[in-house]
Each structure stands twice: as C-alpha cells, then as structure tokens.
Design a protein around this motif. Structure first.
Motif, PDB file in Angstrom:
ATOM      1  N   LEU A  82       0.814  -1.209   0.000  1.00 34.80           N
ATOM      2  CA  LEU A  82       0.000   0.000   0.000  1.00 34.80           C
ATOM      3  C   LEU A  82       0.850   1.263   0.000  1.00 34.80           C
ATOM      4  O   LEU A  82       1.776   1.395   0.802  1.00 34.80           O
ATOM      5  CB  LEU A  82      -0.918   0.036   1.229  1.00 34.80           C
ATOM      6  N   THR A  83       0.491   2.206  -0.865  1.00 39.30           N
ATOM      7  CA  THR A  83       1.032   3.553  -0.796  1.00 39.30           C
ATOM      8  C   THR A  83       0.382   4.294   0.363  1.00 39.30           C
ATOM      9  O   THR A  83       1.055   4.971   1.138  1.00 39.30           O
ATOM     10  CB  THR A  83       0.745   4.329  -2.098  1.00 39.30           C
ATOM     11  N   ASP A  84      -0.944   4.161   0.458  1.00 38.50           N
ATOM     12  CA  ASP A  84      -1.735   4.862   1.475  1.00 38.50           C
ATOM     13  C   ASP A  84      -2.632   3.885   2.219  1.00 38.50           C
ATOM     14  O   ASP A  84      -3.140   2.920   1.631  1.00 38.50           O
ATOM     15  CB  ASP A  84      -2.654   5.915   0.842  1.00 38.50           C
ATOM     16  N   LEU A  85      -2.856   4.180   3.499  1.00 37.26           N
ATOM     17  CA  LEU A  85      -3.823   3.452   4.316  1.00 37.26           C
ATOM     18  C   LEU A  85      -4.888   4.434   4.771  1.00 37.26           C
ATOM     19  O   LEU A  85      -4.603   5.365   5.533  1.00 37.26           O
ATOM     20  CB  LEU A  85      -3.139   2.830   5.542  1.00 37.26           C
ATOM     21  N   SER A  86      -6.121   4.256   4.302  1.00 35.76           N
ATOM     22  CA  SER A  86      -7.223   5.140   4.684  1.00 35.76           C
ATOM     23  C   SER A  86      -7.901   4.600   5.934  1.00 35.76           C
ATOM     24  O   SER A  86      -8.541   3.546   5.902  1.00 35.76           O
ATOM     25  CB  SER A  86      -8.234   5.258   3.536  1.00 35.76           C
ATOM     26  N   THR A  95       4.072   3.514   4.460  1.00 37.94           N
ATOM     27  CA  THR A  95       2.723   3.722   3.927  1.00 37.94           C
ATOM     28  C   THR A  95       2.118   4.949   4.593  1.00 37.94           C
ATOM     29  O   THR A  95       2.185   5.090   5.815  1.00 37.94           O
ATOM     30  CB  THR A  95       1.841   2.486   4.206  1.00 37.94           C
ATOM     31  N   ALA A  96       1.539   5.833   3.810  1.00 37.41           N
ATOM     32  CA  ALA A  96       0.996   7.078   4.352  1.00 37.41           C
ATOM     33  C   ALA A  96      -0.367   6.840   4.991  1.00 37.41           C
ATOM     34  O   ALA A  96      -1.295   6.381   4.313  1.00 37.41           O
ATOM     35  CB  ALA A  96       0.877   8.124   3.247  1.00 37.41           C
ATOM     36  N   PRO A  97      -0.536   7.155   6.277  1.00 39.68           N
ATOM     37  CA  PRO A  97      -1.862   7.035   6.906  1.00 39.68           C
ATOM     38  C   PRO A  97      -2.743   8.223   6.507  1.00 39.68           C
ATOM     39  O   PRO A  97      -2.314   9.382   6.577  1.00 39.68           O
ATOM     40  CB  PRO A  97      -1.543   7.062   8.406  1.00 39.68           C
ATOM     41  N   LEU A 100       0.136 -10.383  -4.226  1.00 36.98           N
ATOM     42  CA  LEU A 100       1.284 -10.917  -4.959  1.00 36.98           C
ATOM     43  C   LEU A 100       1.149 -10.649  -6.459  1.00 36.98           C
ATOM     44  O   LEU A 100       2.129 -10.299  -7.129  1.00 36.98           O
ATOM     45  CB  LEU A 100       1.407 -12.422  -4.701  1.00 36.98           C
ATOM     46  N   LEU A 101      -0.064 -10.791  -6.979  1.00 32.87           N
ATOM     47  CA  LEU A 101      -0.296 -10.511  -8.394  1.00 32.87           C
ATOM     48  C   LEU A 101      -0.130  -9.025  -8.683  1.00 32.87           C
ATOM     49  O   LEU A 101       0.446  -8.649  -9.717  1.00 32.87           O
ATOM     50  CB  LEU A 101      -1.695 -10.981  -8.800  1.00 32.87           C
ATOM     51  N   LEU A 102      -0.606  -8.179  -7.772  1.00 32.26           N
ATOM     52  CA  LEU A 102      -0.450  -6.742  -7.943  1.00 32.26           C
ATOM     53  C   LEU A 102       1.028  -6.357  -8.031  1.00 32.26           C
ATOM     54  O   LEU A 102       1.447  -5.603  -8.914  1.00 32.26           O
ATOM     55  CB  LEU A 102      -1.115  -6.006  -6.778  1.00 32.26           C
ATOM     56  N   ALA A 103       1.825  -6.900  -7.114  1.00 33.61           N
ATOM     57  CA  ALA A 103       3.253  -6.589  -7.094  1.00 33.61           C
ATOM     58  C   ALA A 103       3.985  -7.181  -8.289  1.00 33.61           C
ATOM     59  O   ALA A 103       5.027  -6.663  -8.704  1.00 33.61           O
ATOM     60  CB  ALA A 103       3.869  -7.085  -5.793  1.00 33.61           C
ATOM     61  N   ASP A 104       3.444  -8.260  -8.850  1.00 30.59           N
ATOM     62  CA  ASP A 104       4.039  -8.856 -10.042  1.00 30.59           C
ATOM     63  C   ASP A 104       3.717  -8.035 -11.291  1.00 30.59           C
ATOM     64  O   ASP A 104       4.441  -8.086 -12.279  1.00 30.59           O
ATOM     65  CB  ASP A 104       3.505 -10.284 -10.214  1.00 30.59           C
ATOM     66  N   THR A 105       2.621  -7.274 -11.215  1.00 31.59           N
ATOM     67  CA  THR A 105       2.149  -6.501 -12.367  1.00 31.59           C
ATOM     68  C   THR A 105       2.682  -5.068 -12.367  1.00 31.59           C
ATOM     69  O   THR A 105       2.978  -4.516 -13.428  1.00 31.59           O
ATOM     70  CB  THR A 105       0.607  -6.460 -12.365  1.00 31.59           C
ATOM     71  N   PHE A 106       2.787  -4.476 -11.185  1.00 32.68           N
ATOM     72  CA  PHE A 106       3.162  -3.058 -11.052  1.00 32.68           C
ATOM     73  C   PHE A 106       4.285  -2.873 -10.038  1.00 32.68           C
ATOM     74  O   PHE A 106       4.500  -3.720  -9.170  1.00 32.68           O
ATOM     75  CB  PHE A 106       1.962  -2.232 -10.564  1.00 32.68           C
ATOM     76  N   ASN A 107       4.943  -1.737 -10.123  1.00 27.54           N
ATOM     77  CA  ASN A 107       5.763  -1.228  -9.039  1.00 27.54           C
ATOM     78  C   ASN A 107       4.899  -0.279  -8.218  1.00 27.54           C
ATOM     79  O   ASN A 107       4.154   0.535  -8.777  1.00 27.54           O
ATOM     80  CB  ASN A 107       6.994  -0.497  -9.557  1.00 27.54           C
ATOM     81  N   ILE A 108       4.974  -0.386  -6.900  1.00 31.51           N
ATOM     82  CA  ILE A 108       4.095   0.359  -6.015  1.00 31.51           C
ATOM     83  C   ILE A 108       4.840   1.543  -5.406  1.00 31.51           C
ATOM     84  O   ILE A 108       5.942   1.398  -4.884  1.00 31.51           O
ATOM     85  CB  ILE A 108       3.547  -0.559  -4.915  1.00 31.51           C
ATOM     86  N   VAL A 109       4.211   2.722  -5.487  1.00 26.00           N
ATOM     87  CA  VAL A 109       4.806   3.914  -4.901  1.00 26.00           C
ATOM     88  C   VAL A 109       4.813   3.779  -3.377  1.00 26.00           C
ATOM     89  O   VAL A 109       3.808   3.453  -2.769  1.00 26.00           O
ATOM     90  CB  VAL A 109       4.001   5.179  -5.299  1.00 26.00           C
ATOM     91  N   LYS A 110       5.959   4.032  -2.767  1.00 26.71           N
ATOM     92  CA  LYS A 110       6.093   4.080  -1.311  1.00 26.71           C
ATOM     93  C   LYS A 110       6.762   5.406  -0.948  1.00 26.71           C
ATOM     94  O   LYS A 110       7.323   6.094  -1.785  1.00 26.71           O
ATOM     95  CB  LYS A 110       6.941   2.917  -0.795  1.00 26.71           C
ATOM     96  N   GLU A 111       6.672   5.754   0.333  1.00 24.66           N
ATOM     97  CA  GLU A 111       7.273   7.012   0.787  1.00 24.66           C
ATOM     98  C   GLU A 111       8.778   7.029   0.539  1.00 24.66           C
ATOM     99  O   GLU A 111       9.437   6.004   0.627  1.00 24.66           O
ATOM    100  CB  GLU A 111       7.010   7.208   2.283  1.00 24.66           C
TER     101      GLU A 111
END
Length: 379
Positions: A80-84, A115-117, A368-379
């Motif tokens: 997760l980039t963000d946690l709402s 991950t940004a809260p 796991l599929l998401l991470a295999d498909t994309f690079n995820i923005v992190k802080e």
C-alpha cells in the motif's frame, strides 16, 4: 506469476510437480487450509518465475477500520502507498468525531512500512449511516466548515496523518456545487501543510445520471477540486440486490470511459472490492439479504460443498451455486482472474492506481499478483 485453473483430479502436489514449484508456495500464495483440498475451477496463483519486464509505477490505497486484525494489516501494508483509516465523522457545529476504537497503532504500523496514513472523513450521523443533512450544513455554513477544517489540521498534526480522504455519499443534488467547493477548501488547507486530499466518487456513467448516489457528485468539478479521486467501481452486486458480480468488468469499464472525459487520467484511482456475497435463492426484492464473505471464504464454501467454480466471461468474475440445509445459494466473489482484468484496465487507461474496499480480510494472492504486475509507490 502464472494463474492455473484447477481440473478434476488435481492436487497441490500434482500441480507443484507439473509447474516445477513447491507445494508450500502454492499453499502460502493461495491461503489454502489443511488438508489442502481444491475446487474444480479454482484459480491458483503460482510462482513460476521472476518478472524481469518493465512495470508501471502506481499508487495503491486500502481502507481499514481500527478493529482490523493486526496480522492482516501487517501482511498488507507492504503493498500500500496509502492506508485510509475509516473513519472520522463530524457534528453540525464542525466538531471532528474520531473512530470509537483507537487508531494510533494503525498509523504507527503504516509509517513503519512507508505507507501514508490517511484520515477518512465521512458524514455519519448518530445511527452510523451517511447523513446528507450533515453534508448540507458543512458545505453551506462558512463557520461550521472552517471549524471542521481547523479540526482536521489539528488531527493531522496530533496523530501524524499524511492526507485526507473525503468519502461523502447521498449528497443532495442541490449541494453539488457547494460540495465541490468544500473539497477545494479542504484541499487548499491540507495542501498548505504538505499533504494531499482525495475524494470518493459514486460510479457514474453520465453527467445527469439519476439517483441519490449520483446527483451530488459532479465528476468535472470534483476532479478539479481534489488532488486525486477514487472511482467506487463496485456494488453492482450488493447486499439487497439480485445475485450478480460485485464489480463486473464491463460495467467498470463504462464508468472509466465516462470518468476520463471529465477528470485527468493521472488523478483517477480504480476502486476494487475485496469481498464477495452469498445469496439465498430464490431472490426476493426487499426480503433477500446477501451475506458478505471474503474471497478466500468463498472458495472454501465451494470446496466444502463439492461444487465447481465457474467464471462469467462478460463480468469476468467467478461464481458458483450450491445447496445447504435444503436452500439454494449463489455466490459471486473475486479471484486472481478477476483482479487481473481490473489491473489490465489500469494498464490500458494509464490510471493513477487502485483503491481497495476494504483490506479487512487478507487476500494474499491479490497482493502478490499486484506486485508482479506493477511497481508500487512508497514514501
């Protein structure tokens, strides 16, 4: 990664042998429970190699209540980039109302993981339901609105939130413009302390779409007012509706096709459901109430009742029927095949990212599929 559809006679060991992977990896990826039975038609995610291709960078978001299981949150945060954090309400005088359960532990865990809260603001009344009177008051009364904005800024400072998400539903049509102005005002204040503001949008397909969910949500105005938006592209199949896919890809595509004509593509996040429904049949409007289930629970129901899982080629969603205690049931849920379709839509349109309602139940294969498909923005 590879998606494999279980055939009659397959076992975890036979699949592992055929693909040159370990049985333990299949069990782990797909959250299989001992004695590791499988359902015909079940979609399994297999680690068959390393993705060495170029992957797009996307933003990811997940909503969670403060009573989320700590293990589920810890397992999900890396993706997760963000946690709402759901959710903060407010009164008719603009006083911010925090969740009844402490959320500071979630915020701390999120920050540890980069991950940004995010503070999620909702107009919940005393009954815990969306209250459009509260919305009317806060968007029309300057003093109330300013008090709420001041309280939001104080809470951001106090708890270390790194943004605000505005999730207002059932907005009256006459509040359409004032609501967009409210979002813009919140954004100006929150941007000034260095953080973004997002807004959740009901899944519209036209400017003048009728219905209480849609009249107060102006895609053009809100796309301009917020830093980014979440298309709530789910709930076609819902608790009190007839059995159908929660997020049929053909319907999701219609919403995206409209949204990109009103909102800059780089601001749009695609909403994704992390749940399914179990309906008792026959469906009777006003009487039938579907039971909400997790995606892994859905598969277990199929296994326990020895029924095959089918896949709808229009909705691109899995479903099955079964009988229990003399009653027929119909189940629709999400699996890695339906998630892959949604990820493909994000790729095709070049959307900003994805947002999950909710992350309360762990769905490891999805992440796991998401991470295999994309690079995820992190802080």
């Amino acid at each position: 990664m590879t998606i494999y559809i279980v055939n009659a006679g397959d076992t975890v060991n036979s699949i592992a042998s055929a693909f040159g992977v370990t049985a333990d990896s299949i069990i782990y990826n797909n959250q299989l429970s001992s004695p590791y039975r499988l359902a015909v038609g079940q979609a399994l995610l297999l680690n068959t190699g390393e993705n060495t291709g170029d992957k797009r960078l996307i933003y990811t978001n997940g909503y969670a209540y403060p009573f989320i299981n700590s293990f589920n949150l810890t397992e999900t945060l890396p993706y997760l980039t963000d946690l709402s954090v759901f959710s903060y309400g407010f009164t008719t005088t603009g006083e911010l109302v925090p969740p009844p359960i402490d959320d500071t532990w979630m915020i701390a865990l999120a920050k540890e993981e980069g991950t940004a809260p995010i503070l999620t603001l909702t107009p919940f009344g005393p009954d815990g339901l969306f209250n459009n009177h509260l919305i009317t008051v806060v968007v029309s009364d300057v003093a109330v609105q300013q008090n709420l904005i001041n309280q939001l800024l104080a809470m951001i400072s106090q708890k270390g939130f790194e943004g605000v998400d505005i999730d207002f539903e059932y907005i009256l049509a006459e509040d359409r413009v004032p609501f967009a102005e409210f979002v813009a005002n919140v954004r100006a204040a929150v941007n000034a302390v260095g953080y973004p503001v997002s807004v959740a949008l009901a899944p519209k397909t036209s400017d003048n779409q009728p219905g209480l969910l849609y009249g107060g949500k102006d895609y053009g105005l809100l796309g301009a007012a917020a830093d980014n938006v979440l298309l709530m592209t789910y709930e076609w199949g819902y608790t009190y509706g007839p059995p159908m896919a929660v997020a049929p890809i053909n319907k999701v595509r219609e919403v995206v096709d409209y949204a990109i004509t009103r909102i800059p593509i780089e601001k749009i996040n695609l909403g994704i459901p992390n749940y399914g429904y179990d309906w008792t049949l026959p469906y009777e409007r006003g009487v039938t109430k579907a039971r909400t289930i997790s995606n892994t629970e859905a598969v277990q129901i199929a296994i326990d009742n020895n029924v095959p899982i089918q896949f709808d080629q229009v909705a691109m969603s899995p479903f099955f029927t079964y009988e229990s205690e003399g009653l027929a049931h119909e189940v629709w849920f999400e699996d890695v095949r339906s998630m892959r379709e949604k990820f493909s839509l994000v790729q095709e349109y070049g959307l900003r990212g994805v947002g999950y309602w909710t992350i309360m139940n762990l769905f490891r294969a999805n992440w796991l599929l998401l991470a295999d498909t994309f690079n995820i923005v992190k802080e």
